[in-house]
Motif scaffolding. Structure first.
Motif, PDB file in Angstrom:
ATOM      1  N   THR A 151       7.732  37.932 -36.749  1.00 33.11           N
ATOM      2  CA  THR A 151       8.612  39.103 -36.647  1.00 33.11           C
ATOM      3  C   THR A 151       9.466  39.268 -37.886  1.00 33.11           C
ATOM      4  O   THR A 151       9.895  40.376 -38.215  1.00 33.11           O
ATOM      5  CB  THR A 151       9.538  38.977 -35.423  1.00 33.11           C
ATOM      6  N   THR A 152       9.712  38.167 -38.611  1.00 34.20           N
ATOM      7  CA  THR A 152      10.565  38.262 -39.794  1.00 34.20           C
ATOM      8  C   THR A 152       9.951  39.141 -40.878  1.00 34.20           C
ATOM      9  O   THR A 152      10.658  39.696 -41.699  1.00 34.20           O
ATOM     10  CB  THR A 152      10.799  36.855 -40.386  1.00 34.20           C
ATOM     11  N   VAL A 153       8.611  39.273 -40.885  1.00 33.34           N
ATOM     12  CA  VAL A 153       7.948  40.073 -41.929  1.00 33.34           C
ATOM     13  C   VAL A 153       8.121  41.560 -41.651  1.00 33.34           C
ATOM     14  O   VAL A 153       8.296  42.364 -42.551  1.00 33.34           O
ATOM     15  CB  VAL A 153       6.454  39.692 -42.027  1.00 33.34           C
ATOM     16  N   THR A 154       8.037  41.928 -40.346  1.00 37.33           N
ATOM     17  CA  THR A 154       8.150  43.345 -39.988  1.00 37.33           C
ATOM     18  C   THR A 154       9.557  43.716 -39.551  1.00 37.33           C
ATOM     19  O   THR A 154       9.879  44.872 -39.352  1.00 37.33           O
ATOM     20  CB  THR A 154       7.173  43.652 -38.832  1.00 37.33           C
ATOM     21  N   ASN A 155      10.404  42.732 -39.409  1.00 34.15           N
ATOM     22  CA  ASN A 155      11.769  42.922 -38.932  1.00 34.15           C
ATOM     23  C   ASN A 155      12.641  43.596 -39.987  1.00 34.15           C
ATOM     24  O   ASN A 155      12.400  43.461 -41.185  1.00 34.15           O
ATOM     25  CB  ASN A 155      12.330  41.513 -38.632  1.00 34.15           C
ATOM     26  N   ALA A 156      13.681  44.291 -39.531  1.00 32.72           N
ATOM     27  CA  ALA A 156      14.651  44.860 -40.485  1.00 32.72           C
ATOM     28  C   ALA A 156      15.413  43.745 -41.192  1.00 32.72           C
ATOM     29  O   ALA A 156      15.864  43.907 -42.314  1.00 32.72           O
ATOM     30  CB  ALA A 156      15.620  45.771 -39.749  1.00 32.72           C
ATOM     31  N   VAL A 157      15.571  42.605 -40.499  1.00 30.65           N
ATOM     32  CA  VAL A 157      16.245  41.437 -41.090  1.00 30.65           C
ATOM     33  C   VAL A 157      15.151  40.425 -41.455  1.00 30.65           C
ATOM     34  O   VAL A 157      14.889  39.469 -40.729  1.00 30.65           O
ATOM     35  CB  VAL A 157      17.270  40.831 -40.109  1.00 30.65           C
ATOM     36  N   SER A 158      14.486  40.646 -42.578  1.00 32.42           N
ATOM     37  CA  SER A 158      13.304  39.851 -42.933  1.00 32.42           C
ATOM     38  C   SER A 158      13.650  38.427 -43.364  1.00 32.42           C
ATOM     39  O   SER A 158      12.780  37.586 -43.444  1.00 32.42           O
ATOM     40  CB  SER A 158      12.528  40.545 -44.058  1.00 32.42           C
ATOM     41  N   TRP A 159      14.944  38.155 -43.635  1.00 30.49           N
ATOM     42  CA  TRP A 159      15.337  36.838 -44.140  1.00 30.49           C
ATOM     43  C   TRP A 159      15.777  35.885 -43.026  1.00 30.49           C
ATOM     44  O   TRP A 159      16.114  34.751 -43.289  1.00 30.49           O
ATOM     45  CB  TRP A 159      16.474  36.984 -45.160  1.00 30.49           C
ATOM     46  N   ARG A 160      15.770  36.369 -41.774  1.00 32.41           N
ATOM     47  CA  ARG A 160      16.243  35.509 -40.674  1.00 32.41           C
ATOM     48  C   ARG A 160      15.350  35.678 -39.451  1.00 32.41           C
ATOM     49  O   ARG A 160      15.056  36.799 -39.044  1.00 32.41           O
ATOM     50  CB  ARG A 160      17.693  35.848 -40.323  1.00 32.41           C
ATOM     51  N   SER A 161      14.934  34.555 -38.871  1.00 36.76           N
ATOM     52  CA  SER A 161      14.110  34.588 -37.653  1.00 36.76           C
ATOM     53  C   SER A 161      14.990  34.807 -36.425  1.00 36.76           C
ATOM     54  O   SER A 161      16.172  34.466 -36.430  1.00 36.76           O
ATOM     55  CB  SER A 161      13.358  33.266 -37.484  1.00 36.76           C
ATOM     56  N   GLU A 162      14.382  35.348 -35.390  1.00 38.77           N
ATOM     57  CA  GLU A 162      15.104  35.510 -34.120  1.00 38.77           C
ATOM     58  C   GLU A 162      15.004  34.220 -33.303  1.00 38.77           C
ATOM     59  O   GLU A 162      14.135  33.392 -33.546  1.00 38.77           O
ATOM     60  CB  GLU A 162      14.518  36.685 -33.337  1.00 38.77           C
ATOM     61  N   GLY A 163      15.909  34.083 -32.345  1.00 38.43           N
ATOM     62  CA  GLY A 163      15.831  32.958 -31.415  1.00 38.43           C
ATOM     63  C   GLY A 163      16.333  31.636 -31.967  1.00 38.43           C
ATOM     64  O   GLY A 163      16.018  30.566 -31.432  1.00 38.43           O
ATOM     65  N   ILE A 164      17.139  31.650 -33.030  1.00 38.94           N
ATOM     66  CA  ILE A 164      17.683  30.401 -33.591  1.00 38.94           C
ATOM     67  C   ILE A 164      18.805  29.911 -32.677  1.00 38.94           C
ATOM     68  O   ILE A 164      19.665  30.683 -32.263  1.00 38.94           O
ATOM     69  CB  ILE A 164      18.201  30.634 -35.031  1.00 38.94           C
ATOM     70  N   ARG A 165      18.781  28.602 -32.379  1.00 38.85           N
ATOM     71  CA  ARG A 165      19.800  28.038 -31.492  1.00 38.85           C
ATOM     72  C   ARG A 165      20.368  26.746 -32.072  1.00 38.85           C
ATOM     73  O   ARG A 165      19.628  25.901 -32.574  1.00 38.85           O
ATOM     74  CB  ARG A 165      19.203  27.726 -30.111  1.00 38.85           C
ATOM     75  N   TYR A 166      21.691  26.602 -32.021  1.00 42.53           N
ATOM     76  CA  TYR A 166      22.372  25.372 -32.431  1.00 42.53           C
ATOM     77  C   TYR A 166      23.341  24.948 -31.333  1.00 42.53           C
ATOM     78  O   TYR A 166      23.961  25.796 -30.676  1.00 42.53           O
ATOM     79  CB  TYR A 166      23.155  25.587 -33.730  1.00 42.53           C
ATOM     80  N   LYS A 167      23.483  23.627 -31.135  1.00 40.67           N
ATOM     81  CA  LYS A 167      24.463  23.123 -30.169  1.00 40.67           C
ATOM     82  C   LYS A 167      25.874  23.362 -30.675  1.00 40.67           C
ATOM     83  O   LYS A 167      26.782  23.728 -29.935  1.00 40.67           O
ATOM     84  CB  LYS A 167      24.252  21.620 -29.938  1.00 40.67           C
ATOM     85  N   LYS A 168      26.060  23.132 -31.986  1.00 41.05           N
ATOM     86  CA  LYS A 168      27.375  23.336 -32.609  1.00 41.05           C
ATOM     87  C   LYS A 168      27.220  24.394 -33.702  1.00 41.05           C
ATOM     88  O   LYS A 168      26.394  24.240 -34.601  1.00 41.05           O
ATOM     89  CB  LYS A 168      27.865  22.019 -33.207  1.00 41.05           C
ATOM     90  N   ASN A 169      27.979  25.477 -33.606  1.00 41.27           N
ATOM     91  CA  ASN A 169      27.855  26.575 -34.566  1.00 41.27           C
ATOM     92  C   ASN A 169      28.863  26.405 -35.701  1.00 41.27           C
ATOM     93  O   ASN A 169      30.075  26.394 -35.460  1.00 41.27           O
ATOM     94  CB  ASN A 169      28.070  27.916 -33.852  1.00 41.27           C
ATOM     95  N   GLU A 170      28.325  26.287 -36.919  1.00 43.02           N
ATOM     96  CA  GLU A 170      29.175  26.063 -38.098  1.00 43.02           C
ATOM     97  C   GLU A 170      28.601  26.802 -39.298  1.00 43.02           C
ATOM     98  O   GLU A 170      27.401  27.045 -39.375  1.00 43.02           O
ATOM     99  CB  GLU A 170      29.241  24.562 -38.443  1.00 43.02           C
ATOM    100  N   VAL A 171      29.491  27.119 -40.238  1.00 42.62           N
ATOM    101  CA  VAL A 171      29.042  27.657 -41.525  1.00 42.62           C
ATOM    102  C   VAL A 171      29.866  26.978 -42.629  1.00 42.62           C
ATOM    103  O   VAL A 171      31.087  26.889 -42.536  1.00 42.62           O
ATOM    104  CB  VAL A 171      29.131  29.203 -41.586  1.00 42.62           C
ATOM    105  N   PHE A 172      29.176  26.439 -43.621  1.00 44.98           N
ATOM    106  CA  PHE A 172      29.821  25.749 -44.740  1.00 44.98           C
ATOM    107  C   PHE A 172      29.758  26.656 -45.969  1.00 44.98           C
ATOM    108  O   PHE A 172      28.676  27.134 -46.343  1.00 44.98           O
ATOM    109  CB  PHE A 172      29.117  24.417 -45.031  1.00 44.98           C
TER     110      PHE A 172
END
Length: 424
Positions: A151-172
């Motif tokens: 879906t990332t190839v045809t998606n409007a957001v081609s740089w990010r896959s759907e359905g990503i899950r993390y137990k702890k959400n962080e951004v560095f």
């Protein structure tokens, strides 16, 4: 318009692999490339664009390879060069080292990548993370489930896959600035600038919307606020995820981030920079006997900051021998193959001064040819500090599930092209 065909050549000009995208340029035209290259090298007039008749060759060299794009139109040269450098980046992600052997060992993968990276001469999917979802180096059997286009190839957001899950959400967030400084032998700063980048390591679930706020002078002027220190950024370049129209209208950096590590933006600040590590040197050469070197280094940054892994490279005559050193801190090493003394200081606090004295013997017979005067170069890294004063004011993370996420910010200043000329 973009490229008609892309070629990968070895150092002898032999074509290792190629892809014809448009069919409007004869593929045998590449035979003229190496002849033109050799001719220009002999004349000392190497040019990044070469022409034979109506065909233009746009090329770069990487390791023991030439990457060449051909076109017979008035193409967008900067687009073609960006693509060639992106090609190097993607191949390096796949094969770790990009050289002749890695191309020969991976012909099938290289062909697949060339097919996906460009279509009819125009760049398409160039994100290596997305490409690795469906172009692998393993020989997988074709299954019905695997024929589905990601879906990332045809998606409007081609740089990010759907359905990503993390137990702890962080951004560095890493704000990294490199200082380029050239100081002449009299101690005057001849040129200086700051090249910065903001890098992200994103571990966030779903499809979050992020908004980043900086102490950007243009933003403060636009909103009528002018409190505290602001910075004026030039040559700003963004990752494709940033909404440029939003930035142009109200200077808001708004984006859906790629998963994992990425460079969000880069910038340049054209300003007078005081050298953070100041070097004074006295080099005395006694003909037919010895050369004595005294170098003093001073930290011209805040006392609470510390420069780590400092390396000061001091040039010495190529015929010097029998080195002797005395340092007030750190350790010195003679590197004869580079005609350098490398003075290493693991920890250099701000406001401190350190000294090195070096003694070398010289041969009794003086060399006929004149030697140049290479500059002293300095390498360092100062954590928790930016020389420009740029600051991350906020990072807002909005996701429809409403989870709480933690942003972490780290500042680093490091040496770029940092040179101080000497008198001797």
């Amino acid at each position: 318009m973009s490229a008609s065909a892309v070629f990968v050549l070895d150092l002898k000009g032999k074509v290792l692999i190629c892809r014809n995208y448009k069919g409007d340029v004869d593929m045998s035209e590449i035979d003229h490339f190496f002849t033109l290259l050799m001719q220009q090298e002999e004349e000392g007039l190497l040019c990044p664009v070469m022409s034979h008749g109506s065909v233009h060759f746009l090329w770069i060299k990487h390791s023991n390879l030439y990457l060449v794009a051909t076109t017979n139109k008035n193409s967008n040269a900067s687009l073609v060069y960006s693509f060639l450098y992106k090609l190097v980046e993607v191949f390096t992600e796949y094969f770790k080292e990009l050289e002749e052997e890695s191309i020969q060992d991976n012909f099938v993968v290289v062909y697949e990548l060339l097919d996906e990276l460009m279509d009819f001469g125009f760049p398409q999917t160039t994100d290596s993370k997305i490409l690795q979802e469906y172009i692998t180096q393993k020989g997988n059997k074709l299954e019905v489930a695997k024929t589905k286009v990601p879906t990332t190839v045809t998606n409007a957001v081609s740089w990010r896959s759907e359905g990503i899950r993390y137990k702890k959400n962080e951004v560095f967030i890493d704000v990294i600035e490199s200082i380029n400084v050239l100081v002449n032998a009299n101690g005057s700063v001849m040129s200086s600038d700051i090249v910065g980048s903001i890098k992200l390591k994103t571990m966030l679930s779903g499809m979050p919307e992020l908004r980043l706020g900086l102490n950007d002078r243009a933003l403060f002027a636009l909103t009528g606020r002018d409190k505290g220190k602001t910075v004026s950024m030039e040559d700003v370049k963004f990752h494709q995820c940033v909404r440029l129209s939003r930035f142009e209208s109200d200077r808001t950096i708004s984006f859906i981030p790629p998963d994992g590590e990425s460079e969000l933006m880069s910038y340049r600040i054209n300003t007078h920079v005081k050298p953070l590590i100041w070097i004074e040197s006295v080099i005395e050469k006694f003909s037919h006997s010895r050369v004595e070197i005294m170098v003093k280094a001073k930290g011209q940054f805040k006392k609470q900051s510390v420069a780590n892994n400092v390396e000061i490279h001091v040039p010495v005559p190529s015929d010097a021998d029998s080195p002797k050193f005395k340092t007030s801190t750190g350790h010195a090493k003679y590197v004869p193959e580079k005609n350098l003394v490398v003075w290493s200081i693991k920890s250099f606090p701000g406001g401190k001064e350190f000294l090195i004295r070096a003694h070398f013997g010289l041969p009794s017979v003086e060399r006929d040819e004149m030697e140049g005067k290479p500059p002293i170069t300095v390498k360092f890294e100062i954590p928790y500090f930016t020389v420009s004063g740029i600051q991350v004011r906020y990072m807002k993370i909005i996701e429809k599930s409403g989870y709480q996420a933690l942003p972490w910010v780290r500042y680093i200043t490091q040496s770029g092209d940092y040179q101080l000329r000497t008198n001797s």
